[in-house]
Motif scaffolding. Structure first.
Motif, PDB file in Angstrom:
ATOM      1  N   GLY A  36     -35.124 -28.315  -0.578  1.00 32.79           N
ATOM      2  CA  GLY A  36     -35.432 -29.399  -1.494  1.00 32.79           C
ATOM      3  C   GLY A  36     -34.424 -30.524  -1.391  1.00 32.79           C
ATOM      4  N   PHE A  37     -34.630 -31.535  -2.230  1.00 29.55           N
ATOM      5  CA  PHE A  37     -33.701 -32.660  -2.273  1.00 29.55           C
ATOM      6  C   PHE A  37     -33.838 -33.372  -3.609  1.00 29.55           C
ATOM      7  CE2 PHE A  37     -37.549 -34.826  -1.188  1.00 29.55           C
ATOM      8  CZ  PHE A  37     -37.439 -36.066  -1.802  1.00 29.55           C
ATOM      9  N   SER A  38     -32.840 -34.185  -3.887  1.00 33.25           N
ATOM     10  CA  SER A  38     -32.860 -34.998  -5.089  1.00 33.25           C
ATOM     11  C   SER A  38     -32.095 -36.288  -4.836  1.00 33.25           C
ATOM     12  CB  SER A  38     -32.206 -34.234  -6.245  1.00 33.25           C
ATOM     13  OG  SER A  38     -32.316 -34.966  -7.436  1.00 33.25           O
ATOM     14  N   SER A  39     -32.632 -37.386  -5.344  1.00 33.34           N
ATOM     15  CA  SER A  39     -31.929 -38.655  -5.256  1.00 33.34           C
ATOM     16  C   SER A  39     -30.958 -38.711  -6.428  1.00 33.34           C
ATOM     17  CB  SER A  39     -32.918 -39.818  -5.326  1.00 33.34           C
ATOM     18  OG  SER A  39     -32.216 -41.043  -5.306  1.00 33.34           O
ATOM     19  N   ARG A  40     -29.686 -38.772  -6.128  1.00 35.32           N
ATOM     20  CA  ARG A  40     -28.643 -38.839  -7.156  1.00 35.32           C
ATOM     21  C   ARG A  40     -28.062 -40.250  -7.182  1.00 35.32           C
ATOM     22  NH1 ARG A  40     -30.105 -34.429  -9.893  1.00 35.32           N
ATOM     23  NH2 ARG A  40     -29.820 -32.522  -8.713  1.00 35.32           N
ATOM     24  N   LYS A  41     -27.144 -40.455  -8.084  1.00 36.20           N
ATOM     25  CA  LYS A  41     -26.580 -41.796  -8.274  1.00 36.20           C
ATOM     26  C   LYS A  41     -25.932 -42.350  -6.993  1.00 36.20           C
ATOM     27  CE  LYS A  41     -23.820 -44.408 -11.556  1.00 36.20           C
ATOM     28  NZ  LYS A  41     -23.102 -44.356 -12.825  1.00 36.20           N
ATOM     29  N   THR A  42     -25.116 -41.549  -6.328  1.00 34.20           N
ATOM     30  CA  THR A  42     -24.371 -42.061  -5.178  1.00 34.20           C
ATOM     31  C   THR A  42     -24.866 -41.557  -3.831  1.00 34.20           C
ATOM     32  OG1 THR A  42     -22.735 -40.299  -5.367  1.00 34.20           O
ATOM     33  CG2 THR A  42     -22.251 -42.358  -6.516  1.00 34.20           C
ATOM     34  N   ASN A  43     -25.799 -40.584  -3.821  1.00 32.89           N
ATOM     35  CA  ASN A  43     -26.263 -40.041  -2.552  1.00 32.89           C
ATOM     36  C   ASN A  43     -27.588 -39.307  -2.721  1.00 32.89           C
ATOM     37  OD1 ASN A  43     -25.679 -37.397  -3.550  1.00 32.89           O
ATOM     38  ND2 ASN A  43     -23.533 -37.736  -3.032  1.00 32.89           N
ATOM     39  N   ILE A  44     -28.075 -38.800  -1.623  1.00 29.57           N
ATOM     40  CA  ILE A  44     -29.231 -37.908  -1.641  1.00 29.57           C
ATOM     41  C   ILE A  44     -28.679 -36.512  -1.407  1.00 29.57           C
ATOM     42  CG2 ILE A  44     -31.414 -37.279  -0.548  1.00 29.57           C
ATOM     43  CD1 ILE A  44     -31.586 -40.232   0.432  1.00 29.57           C
ATOM     44  N   SER A  45     -29.020 -35.596  -2.289  1.00 29.83           N
ATOM     45  CA  SER A  45     -28.596 -34.205  -2.146  1.00 29.83           C
ATOM     46  C   SER A  45     -29.742 -33.414  -1.532  1.00 29.83           C
ATOM     47  CB  SER A  45     -28.253 -33.605  -3.507  1.00 29.83           C
ATOM     48  OG  SER A  45     -27.205 -34.296  -4.111  1.00 29.83           O
ATOM     49  N   LEU A  46     -29.486 -32.830  -0.379  1.00 30.79           N
ATOM     50  CA  LEU A  46     -30.482 -31.974   0.268  1.00 30.79           C
ATOM     51  C   LEU A  46     -30.039 -30.531   0.079  1.00 30.79           C
ATOM     52  CD1 LEU A  46     -30.117 -34.666   2.374  1.00 30.79           C
ATOM     53  CD2 LEU A  46     -32.197 -33.574   3.156  1.00 30.79           C
ATOM     54  N   TYR A  47     -30.950 -29.705  -0.396  1.00 29.76           N
ATOM     55  CA  TYR A  47     -30.642 -28.302  -0.681  1.00 29.76           C
ATOM     56  C   TYR A  47     -31.037 -27.472   0.527  1.00 29.76           C
ATOM     57  CZ  TYR A  47     -29.931 -30.291  -5.193  1.00 29.76           C
ATOM     58  OH  TYR A  47     -29.470 -31.085  -6.211  1.00 29.76           O
ATOM     59  N   ILE A  48     -30.019 -27.049   1.262  1.00 28.19           N
ATOM     60  CA  ILE A  48     -30.166 -26.240   2.467  1.00 28.19           C
ATOM     61  C   ILE A  48     -29.696 -24.837   2.065  1.00 28.19           C
ATOM     62  CG2 ILE A  48     -29.507 -25.988   4.897  1.00 28.19           C
ATOM     63  CD1 ILE A  48     -30.977 -28.661   4.307  1.00 28.19           C
ATOM     64  N   MET A  49     -30.641 -24.010   1.639  1.00 27.54           N
ATOM     65  CA  MET A  49     -30.313 -22.764   0.956  1.00 27.54           C
ATOM     66  C   MET A  49     -29.521 -21.777   1.811  1.00 27.54           C
ATOM     67  SD  MET A  49     -31.393 -23.880  -1.793  1.00 27.54           S
ATOM     68  CE  MET A  49     -30.904 -22.512  -2.813  1.00 27.54           C
ATOM     69  N   ALA A  50     -29.638 -21.860   3.136  1.00 33.55           N
ATOM     70  CA  ALA A  50     -28.891 -20.948   4.002  1.00 33.55           C
ATOM     71  C   ALA A  50     -27.416 -21.325   4.096  1.00 33.55           C
ATOM     72  CB  ALA A  50     -29.509 -20.932   5.397  1.00 33.55           C
ATOM     73  N   GLY A  51     -27.043 -22.496   3.589  1.00 33.50           N
ATOM     74  CA  GLY A  51     -25.666 -22.963   3.727  1.00 33.50           C
ATOM     75  C   GLY A  51     -25.451 -23.550   5.116  1.00 33.50           C
ATOM     76  N   PHE A  52     -24.190 -23.709   5.509  1.00 35.07           N
ATOM     77  CA  PHE A  52     -23.900 -24.441   6.738  1.00 35.07           C
ATOM     78  C   PHE A  52     -23.018 -23.689   7.729  1.00 35.07           C
ATOM     79  CE2 PHE A  52     -24.403 -27.238   3.081  1.00 35.07           C
ATOM     80  CZ  PHE A  52     -25.569 -27.895   3.472  1.00 35.07           C
ATOM     81  N   ASP A  53     -22.408 -22.594   7.312  1.00 34.80           N
ATOM     82  CA  ASP A  53     -21.454 -21.874   8.162  1.00 34.80           C
ATOM     83  C   ASP A  53     -22.061 -21.382   9.474  1.00 34.80           C
ATOM     84  OD1 ASP A  53     -19.554 -22.334   6.227  1.00 34.80           O
ATOM     85  OD2 ASP A  53     -19.632 -20.304   5.390  1.00 34.80           O
ATOM     86  N   ALA A  54     -23.336 -21.032   9.458  1.00 37.47           N
ATOM     87  CA  ALA A  54     -23.978 -20.483  10.654  1.00 37.47           C
ATOM     88  C   ALA A  54     -24.415 -21.558  11.648  1.00 37.47           C
ATOM     89  CB  ALA A  54     -25.184 -19.628  10.259  1.00 37.47           C
ATOM     90  N   TYR A  55     -24.196 -22.827  11.316  1.00 36.47           N
ATOM     91  CA  TYR A  55     -24.729 -23.912  12.138  1.00 36.47           C
ATOM     92  C   TYR A  55     -23.656 -24.918  12.575  1.00 36.47           C
ATOM     93  CZ  TYR A  55     -28.633 -21.902   9.638  1.00 36.47           C
ATOM     94  OH  TYR A  55     -29.518 -21.017   9.078  1.00 36.47           O
TER      95      TYR A  55
END
Length: 144
Positions: free
Chosen positions: A74-93
């Protein structure tokens, strides 16, 4: 154990109403592009989860007994950025992250100011990899 209810739940709110309310035209265009990418990669239609545009759903259960449902991406437009929800996290990539561009991360959140700051093909691949991880971990998406 008392059942905990997650604050962020799916709603029947309109995706179009949410997107149209984003005042900055370039931010709105970026969010519309993210809808397109996440729809294509997940095969799911977007659903509002509070103020988050979510795709897909999975059921989790912790060792503590706490369980619930949440979006697969998912994602959400926030005040200063766009937050993208990458549920697996980032350590594996690490390879993908090194090629992505300009961003910040939280545990499962990728923060970007605008899509021009990142390589769209790499972002798409990151979303795909995360969705594949979610399917391996939680099983296939039951309903689209």
């Amino acid at each position: 154990m008392a059942k905990y209810t997650l604050k962020t739940q799916p709603t029947t709110k309109s995706i179009e109403t949410y997107l149209s309310a984003i005042e900055d035209e370039s931010r709105q265009a970026d969010c519309r592009k993210i809808v397109e990418i996440m729809r294509e990669e997940s095969g799911c239609e977007p659903v509002m989860w509070g103020a988050i545009v979510g795709f897909g759903k999975y059921h989790y259960k912790y060792k503590t007994g706490h369980e619930g449902d949440f979006m697969r991406a998912g994602f959400s437009s926030r005040k200063t950025n766009i937050s993208l929800y990458i549920m697996a996290g980032f350590d594996a990539y690490p390879d993908l992250m090194s090629k992505l561009g300009k961003f910040k991360t939280g545990k499962s959140c990728l923060y970007v100011k605008k899509l021009d700051d990142v390589d769209i093909d790499v972002l798409r691949r990151l979303i795909r990899e995360s969705l594949d991880f979610m399917e391996k971990t939680y099983g296939p998406e039951e309903s689209h």
